[in-house]
Design an enzyme around this catalytic site. Structure first.
Site, PDB file in Angstrom:
ATOM      1  N   ASN A   1       0.871  -1.178   0.000  1.00  0.00           N
ATOM      2  CA  ASN A   1       0.000   0.000   0.000  1.00  0.00           C
ATOM      3  C   ASN A   1       0.903   1.221   0.000  1.00  0.00           C
ATOM      4  O   ASN A   1       1.525   1.523   1.015  1.00  0.00           O
ATOM      5  CB  ASN A   1      -0.901  -0.023   1.241  1.00  0.00           C
ATOM      6  CG  ASN A   1      -1.702   1.261   1.389  1.00  0.00           C
ATOM      7  OD1 ASN A   1      -1.755   2.073   0.472  1.00  0.00           O
ATOM      8  ND2 ASN A   1      -2.329   1.432   2.549  1.00  0.00           N
ATOM      9  N   TRP A   2       0.963   1.883  -1.141  1.00  0.00           N
ATOM     10  CA  TRP A   2       1.875   3.032  -1.260  1.00  0.00           C
ATOM     11  C   TRP A   2       1.327   4.284  -0.597  1.00  0.00           C
ATOM     12  O   TRP A   2       2.024   5.288  -0.521  1.00  0.00           O
ATOM     13  CB  TRP A   2       2.199   3.280  -2.736  1.00  0.00           C
ATOM     14  CG  TRP A   2       3.360   2.441  -3.208  1.00  0.00           C
ATOM     15  CD1 TRP A   2       3.826   1.292  -2.621  1.00  0.00           C
ATOM     16  CD2 TRP A   2       4.212   2.697  -4.334  1.00  0.00           C
ATOM     17  NE1 TRP A   2       4.921   0.829  -3.314  1.00  0.00           N
ATOM     18  CE2 TRP A   2       5.176   1.665  -4.372  1.00  0.00           C
ATOM     19  CE3 TRP A   2       4.250   3.681  -5.316  1.00  0.00           C
ATOM     20  CZ2 TRP A   2       6.166   1.603  -5.354  1.00  0.00           C
ATOM     21  CZ3 TRP A   2       5.232   3.619  -6.305  1.00  0.00           C
ATOM     22  CH2 TRP A   2       6.188   2.595  -6.310  1.00  0.00           C
ATOM     23  N   LYS A   3       0.052   4.244  -0.164  1.00  0.00           N
ATOM     24  CA  LYS A   3      -0.550   5.446   0.439  1.00  0.00           C
ATOM     25  C   LYS A   3      -0.300   6.629  -0.499  1.00  0.00           C
ATOM     26  O   LYS A   3      -0.336   6.454  -1.714  1.00  0.00           O
ATOM     27  CB  LYS A   3      -0.011   5.645   1.861  1.00  0.00           C
ATOM     28  CG  LYS A   3      -0.155   4.358   2.696  1.00  0.00           C
ATOM     29  CD  LYS A   3       0.085   4.528   4.155  1.00  0.00           C
ATOM     30  CE  LYS A   3      -0.116   3.178   4.849  1.00  0.00           C
ATOM     31  NZ  LYS A   3      -0.005   3.243   6.309  1.00  0.00           N
TER      32      LYS A   3
ATOM     33  N   HIS B   1      -9.456   1.284   4.575  1.00  0.00           N
ATOM     34  CA  HIS B   1      -8.185   1.404   5.298  1.00  0.00           C
ATOM     35  C   HIS B   1      -8.380   2.311   6.513  1.00  0.00           C
ATOM     36  O   HIS B   1      -9.176   3.248   6.474  1.00  0.00           O
ATOM     37  CB  HIS B   1      -7.097   1.964   4.370  1.00  0.00           C
ATOM     38  CG  HIS B   1      -5.741   1.889   4.987  1.00  0.00           C
ATOM     39  ND1 HIS B   1      -5.277   2.865   5.848  1.00  0.00           N
ATOM     40  CD2 HIS B   1      -4.774   0.943   4.926  1.00  0.00           C
ATOM     41  CE1 HIS B   1      -4.062   2.514   6.261  1.00  0.00           C
ATOM     42  NE2 HIS B   1      -3.740   1.353   5.731  1.00  0.00           N
TER      43      HIS B   1
ATOM     44  N   GLU C   1      -6.770   4.684   7.610  1.00  0.00           N
ATOM     45  CA  GLU C   1      -6.593   6.125   7.372  1.00  0.00           C
ATOM     46  C   GLU C   1      -7.826   6.729   6.717  1.00  0.00           C
ATOM     47  O   GLU C   1      -8.139   7.904   6.935  1.00  0.00           O
ATOM     48  CB  GLU C   1      -5.308   6.345   6.551  1.00  0.00           C
ATOM     49  CG  GLU C   1      -4.073   6.084   7.423  1.00  0.00           C
ATOM     50  CD  GLU C   1      -2.879   5.491   6.709  1.00  0.00           C
ATOM     51  OE1 GLU C   1      -2.801   5.579   5.474  1.00  0.00           O
ATOM     52  OE2 GLU C   1      -2.002   4.913   7.404  1.00  0.00           O
TER      53      GLU C   1
ATOM     54  N   GLU D   1      -5.603  -4.977  10.227  1.00  0.00           N
ATOM     55  CA  GLU D   1      -4.595  -3.947  10.480  1.00  0.00           C
ATOM     56  C   GLU D   1      -4.867  -3.308  11.838  1.00  0.00           C
ATOM     57  O   GLU D   1      -5.751  -2.450  11.958  1.00  0.00           O
ATOM     58  CB  GLU D   1      -4.638  -2.883   9.381  1.00  0.00           C
ATOM     59  CG  GLU D   1      -4.254  -3.419   8.022  1.00  0.00           C
ATOM     60  CD  GLU D   1      -3.586  -2.354   7.153  1.00  0.00           C
ATOM     61  OE1 GLU D   1      -2.657  -2.722   6.443  1.00  0.00           O
ATOM     62  OE2 GLU D   1      -3.978  -1.185   7.215  1.00  0.00           O
TER      63      GLU D   1
ATOM     64  N   GLY E   1       2.512   2.112  10.915  1.00  0.00           N
ATOM     65  CA  GLY E   1       3.502   3.171  10.760  1.00  0.00           C
ATOM     66  C   GLY E   1       4.235   3.507  12.051  1.00  0.00           C
ATOM     67  O   GLY E   1       5.037   4.436  12.098  1.00  0.00           O
TER      68      GLY E   1
ATOM     69  N   SER F   1       3.429  -2.449  10.203  1.00  0.00           N
ATOM     70  CA  SER F   1       4.862  -2.557  10.517  1.00  0.00           C
ATOM     71  C   SER F   1       5.483  -3.881  10.062  1.00  0.00           C
ATOM     72  O   SER F   1       6.340  -4.422  10.749  1.00  0.00           O
ATOM     73  CB  SER F   1       5.087  -2.334  12.017  1.00  0.00           C
ATOM     74  OG  SER F   1       4.635  -1.046  12.396  1.00  0.00           O
TER      75      SER F   1
ATOM     76  N   GLY G   1       2.934  -1.264   4.256  1.00  0.00           N
ATOM     77  CA  GLY G   1       2.957   0.169   3.961  1.00  0.00           C
ATOM     78  C   GLY G   1       4.364   0.627   3.612  1.00  0.00           C
ATOM     79  O   GLY G   1       4.869   0.403   2.509  1.00  0.00           O
ATOM     80  N   GLY G   2       5.027   1.244   4.568  1.00  0.00           N
ATOM     81  CA  GLY G   2       6.327   1.877   4.329  1.00  0.00           C
ATOM     82  C   GLY G   2       7.350   0.989   3.640  1.00  0.00           C
ATOM     83  O   GLY G   2       8.085   1.454   2.754  1.00  0.00           O
TER      84      GLY G   2
END
Ligand code: 13P
Length: 234
Positions: free
Chosen positions: A7-9, A85, A87, A154, A160, A196, A217-218
């Site tokens: 997920n590149w957000k 998601h 967010e 999640e 994150g 994470s 994610g990251g």
């Protein structure tokens, strides 16, 4: 075989996506690899990597300024859409009902929704983790989904933050999700873990029962971080 989804957000560019998919073409892995990217990057040819979006409108078309429909996403060649998601739930007020409507629109467009559920730190501290997860699944997953869905657990407090739940917390959550999906007639639905995930913990997390893959994610933004996650499991 596992599902490894990134997920590149709101990160990256078309150039960095081309760089990533080029780096992923010849990796020694049979796992399903998905990259969910911002709308402006849809249409890039992923080759062995399936491309997805990160949200879709619940509506087909019409006067909904700024929204993008699932059919429009499908027309780019994308195959997946993340919905619900944390967010989106946190910053855009998305409820389970909204998420279910979006997931239904995604399925109707012939795409697979990756439906996210998980508890906040407040909910965790109040002992509500299991209740939030179960209601999240029951209310966010369309019950006529016919197995054309993926669910992602999640834990919102861990995203994150470099935090991860214990293995037994992940096991309990995934067992509950699997049992809930089975009771809804959706027992074949893959369930991903996300928050994470990195090269150093991915294999261990994916060895936990009922963990069918990860949503990253990251660590999905750079080939040097993402490839070790993909190749950490057969
Ligand atoms: P991180 O892997 O950066 O914690 O993000 C997880 C996530 O939100 C994936 O959808």
């Amino acid at each position: 075989m596992k599902i490894i989804a990134g997920n590149w957000k709101m990160n990256g560019s078309r150039d960095s996506l081309v760089h990533m998919v080029t780096a992923l073409q010849d990796i020694d892995s049979k796992n399903t690899v998905i990259l969910c990217v911002p709308y402006t990057m849809l249409g890039v040819d992923g080759g062995r990597v399936a491309i997805g979006a990160q949200d879709a409108s619940a509506h087909d078309h019409g006067a909904y300024t700024g929204e993008v429909s699932a059919n429009m996403i499908a027309a780019t060649g994308a195959k997946y859409v993340i919905v619900g998601h944390s967010e989106r739930r946190q910053y855009h007020g998305e409820t389970n009902d909204i998420v279910r409507a979006k997931a239904a629109a995604v399925i109707a467009a012939g795409l697979t929704p990756i439906i996210c559920v998980g508890e906040t730190m407040d909910e965790k501290q109040a002992g509500k983790t299991m209740a939030i997860i179960e209601s999240g699944v029951r209310e966010s997953v369309p019950n006529d989904a016919n197995n054309n869905v993926i669910v992602a657990y999640e834990p919102r407090w861990a995203i994150g933050a470099g935090l991860t739940p214990t293995d037994s917390e992940i096991a309990d959550a995934h067992k509950l999700i699997a049992d809930t999906l089975t009771s809804m007639g959706l027992g074949d639905t893959p369930v991903l873990y996300g928050a994470s995930v990195k090269g150093t913990n991915a294999a261990q997390i994916m060895s936990i029962p009922n963990v069918d893959g990860v949503l990253v994610g990251g660590a999905s933004l750079k080939p040097d971080d993402f490839i070790p996650i993909i190749t950490s499991v057969k």
